[in-house]
Scaffold this active site. Structure first.
Site, PDB file in Angstrom:
ATOM      1  N   ARG A  45       0.795  -1.118   0.021  1.00 46.02           N
ATOM      2  CA  ARG A  45      -0.044  -0.208   0.035  1.00 46.02           C
ATOM      3  C   ARG A  45       0.984   1.363  -0.027  1.00 46.02           C
ATOM      4  O   ARG A  45       0.366   2.305  -0.415  1.00 46.02           O
ATOM      5  CB  ARG A  45      -1.131   0.067   1.195  1.00 46.02           C
ATOM      6  CG  ARG A  45      -2.103   0.937   0.966  1.00 46.02           C
ATOM      7  CD  ARG A  45      -3.101   1.388   1.966  1.00 46.02           C
ATOM      8  NE  ARG A  45      -2.037   1.846   3.392  1.00 46.02           N
ATOM      9  CZ  ARG A  45      -1.825   1.245   4.239  1.00 46.02           C
ATOM     10  NH1 ARG A  45      -2.171   0.161   4.615  1.00 46.02           N
ATOM     11  NH2 ARG A  45      -1.002   2.115   4.869  1.00 46.02           N
ATOM     12  N   TYR A  98     -16.157  16.373 -16.179  1.00 47.33           N
ATOM     13  CA  TYR A  98     -16.497  14.801 -15.889  1.00 47.33           C
ATOM     14  C   TYR A  98     -17.675  14.988 -14.706  1.00 47.33           C
ATOM     15  O   TYR A  98     -17.154  15.602 -13.471  1.00 47.33           O
ATOM     16  CB  TYR A  98     -15.473  13.861 -15.441  1.00 47.33           C
ATOM     17  CG  TYR A  98     -15.849  12.540 -15.335  1.00 47.33           C
ATOM     18  CD1 TYR A  98     -15.948  11.605 -16.336  1.00 47.33           C
ATOM     19  CD2 TYR A  98     -15.454  11.843 -13.818  1.00 47.33           C
ATOM     20  CE1 TYR A  98     -16.358  10.343 -16.196  1.00 47.33           C
ATOM     21  CE2 TYR A  98     -15.681  10.489 -13.866  1.00 47.33           C
ATOM     22  CZ  TYR A  98     -15.988   9.900 -14.987  1.00 47.33           C
ATOM     23  OH  TYR A  98     -16.343   8.584 -14.901  1.00 47.33           O
ATOM     24  N   ASP A 170      -7.081  17.985 -15.960  1.00 40.29           N
ATOM     25  CA  ASP A 170      -7.561  16.618 -16.202  1.00 40.29           C
ATOM     26  C   ASP A 170      -7.179  16.670 -17.756  1.00 40.29           C
ATOM     27  O   ASP A 170      -8.056  17.036 -18.738  1.00 40.29           O
ATOM     28  CB  ASP A 170      -9.141  16.358 -15.726  1.00 40.29           C
ATOM     29  CG  ASP A 170      -9.615  14.927 -16.224  1.00 40.29           C
ATOM     30  OD1 ASP A 170      -9.083  14.351 -17.000  1.00 40.29           O
ATOM     31  OD2 ASP A 170     -10.533  14.530 -15.623  1.00 40.29           O
ATOM     32  N   LYS A 195      -8.922   4.965 -19.520  1.00 39.77           N
ATOM     33  CA  LYS A 195      -9.296   5.356 -20.897  1.00 39.77           C
ATOM     34  C   LYS A 195      -8.180   4.947 -21.935  1.00 39.77           C
ATOM     35  O   LYS A 195      -7.864   3.844 -21.873  1.00 39.77           O
ATOM     36  CB  LYS A 195      -9.850   6.523 -20.778  1.00 39.77           C
ATOM     37  CG  LYS A 195     -10.638   7.049 -19.878  1.00 39.77           C
ATOM     38  CD  LYS A 195     -12.025   6.418 -19.651  1.00 39.77           C
ATOM     39  CE  LYS A 195     -12.855   6.515 -18.457  1.00 39.77           C
ATOM     40  NZ  LYS A 195     -12.906   7.759 -17.925  1.00 39.77           N
TER      41      LYS A 195
HETATM   42  C1  LIG Z   1     -13.188   8.492 -16.657  1.00 43.57           C
HETATM   43  C2  LIG Z   1     -12.570   9.836 -16.317  1.00 43.57           C
HETATM   44  C3  LIG Z   1     -12.422  10.261 -15.048  1.00 43.57           C
HETATM   45  C4  LIG Z   1     -12.457   9.304 -13.895  1.00 43.57           C
HETATM   46  O1  LIG Z   1     -11.725   8.313 -14.253  1.00 43.57           O
HETATM   47  P1  LIG Z   1     -11.890   6.806 -13.311  1.00 43.57           P
HETATM   48  O2  LIG Z   1     -10.562   6.006 -13.749  1.00 43.57           O
HETATM   49  O3  LIG Z   1     -13.126   6.207 -14.003  1.00 43.57           O
HETATM   50  O4  LIG Z   1     -12.110   6.891 -11.988  1.00 43.57           O
HETATM   51  C5  LIG Z   1     -12.110  11.699 -14.722  1.00 43.57           C
HETATM   52  N1  LIG Z   1     -11.897  12.513 -15.923  1.00 43.57           N
HETATM   53  C6  LIG Z   1     -12.628  12.192 -17.077  1.00 43.57           C
HETATM   54  C7  LIG Z   1     -12.557  13.253 -17.966  1.00 43.57           C
HETATM   55  C8  LIG Z   1     -12.889  10.984 -17.304  1.00 43.57           C
HETATM   56  O5  LIG Z   1     -13.135  10.638 -18.695  1.00 43.57           O
END
Ligand SMILES: *Cc1c(COP(=O)(O)O)cnc(C)c1O
Length: 380
Positions: A45, A98, A170, A195
């Protein structure tokens, strides 16, 4: 006698260390490893080799001094908020985030006394006014979902620096292949590795990266204490994905540009949303900020109601998946997934109609994608 683990015959690909705890030898070594005085691993961890390897690769890719891997993209966002923001401070949010990012700040952090404000990050006058109130942090997305609006990271970065506000980007839709926000004035960048970077729809993982060494320490403590650490196996899978990331992003981006032009020529398509096309509101910014192409995401609108959308989706082989970044092409339907919690008026204000579909374009030969789309288009 035990064989040395490495030496001649060292594996070319990283081994998977499926271990939660390590033999540290003696009490002095244990002390030194847990105190970060000696490199090494004691408890997974806190740190493990698969996360450390992956973080090293991704820090290089982002042009960052350091990177931390987290158990999801949301864990990366949570870790940054918990590291930087105190009760009474304000977090500034773009109005095109998001959905769960907005919920994290507006509902979860609110329970801890954190203030927030939501603005249009594409309107620099609004940004200037909002920054004058002294927010601690400004969260934006490079390319927004699903209308693919861009933010001018360079200009906003300068404005944030002048007001001593941290710019947190992000970058999930762009990936560091198309844009490295830290080189454009961001203080911190996050990616949902779930993604495009993971790229095969088999991991849930996140990344946060930056330059400031003090912030790296604080984030490391938050991640290990709140328990946002990632498991070794998804880290190992994602390291494997990095070998093809550049190829995949280039191919998918080139495919998306062709698919957008193809859709724009079809009778019955109401509109096509792709920043690589001159009719997108941020086309000019896309040309300067994303010189290698505007990414693999696009949106388009089919005429009619939910029933018409269902007929369109059922008419061909491209699957409907409420995510993005798979190696093959997938649809999503914002009104019933990412934006289902918004009011109909809120959706309408963003241009999200029942007929709007988002396409995460994959790396198939482009003719395959066009053939498949043609089958869907027969439903119009
Ligand atoms: C999917 C996504 C997130 C969150 O990510 P997870 O891995 O699903 O927790 C945050 N920002 C954007 C733009 C996303 O597409």
């Amino acid at each position: 006698m035990a064989q040395p683990l490495f030496g001649p015959g060292k594996p070319l690909s990283s081994p998977l260390y499926m271990a939660s705890v390590y033999d540290v030898g003696d009490a002095d070594t244990c002390d030194a490893v847990l105190g970060n005085e000696t490199p090494g691993f004691a408890y997974a961890r806190d740190a493990h080799p698969n996360a450390t390897h992956l973080a090293g690769h991704l820090a290089t890719l982002e042009g960052a001094a350091w990177a931390h891997i987290t158990s999801s993209g949301m864990a990366a966002l949570s870790a940054v908020m918990l590291s930087l923001v105190r009760p009474g401070q304000q977090v500034l949010l773009s109005n095109r985030l998001y959905g769960k990012s907005t919920v994290l700040v507006r509902q979860e952090l609110k329970r801890f006394g954190v203030e927030s404000a939501v603005i249009d990050a594409c309107d620099l006058d609004q940004v200037a006014n909002a920054l004058a109130a002294g927010p601690r942090l400004f969260l934006v997305e490079t390319l927004s979902n699903p209308m693919l609006r861009l933010v001018d990271v360079d200009k906003i970065g300068k404005m944030c620096r002048a007001q001593r506000c941290k710019l947190f980007v992000d970058n999930t839709f762009a990936t560091p292949i198309l844009l490295k926000p830290l080189a454009h004035g961001a203080d911190l960048v996050m990616e949902s590795l779930t993604k495009m970077i993971g790229g095969h729809s088999d991991v849930t993982l996140g990344l946060v990266a930056g330059h400031d060494p003090d912030l790296a320490m604080t984030l490391g403590k938050v991640i290990t204490t709140w328990g946002f650490t990632a498991d070794p196996f998804p880290c190992w899978l994602t390291e494997r994905s990095l070998y093809t990331l550049d190829l995949r992003m280039r191919t998918a981006t080139a495919n998306a540009a062709e698919v957008a032009d193809f859709l724009a020529k079809q009778q019955g398509i109401v509109q096509v949303v792709y920043p690589g096309r001159p009719d997108h509101p941020d086309h000019g910014l896309a040309c300067t900020l994303l010189p290698q192409g505007a990414g693999n995401m696009l949106a388009f609108e089919v005429p009619g109601d939910r029933a018409a959308v269902n007929r369109f989706l059922q008419a061909g082989p491209i699957p409907l998946c409420p995510s993005l970044g798979h190696a093959t092409t997938t649809f999503s339907h914002p009104a019933s997934s990412s934006h289902r919690a918004d009011s109909p008026a809120g959706r309408a204000a963003q241009g999200i109609t029942e007929g709007l579909l988002r396409l995460s374009v994959g790396i198939e030969p482009v003719d395959t994608i066009l053939d498949q789309l043609s089958r869907h288009l027969q439903a119009i």
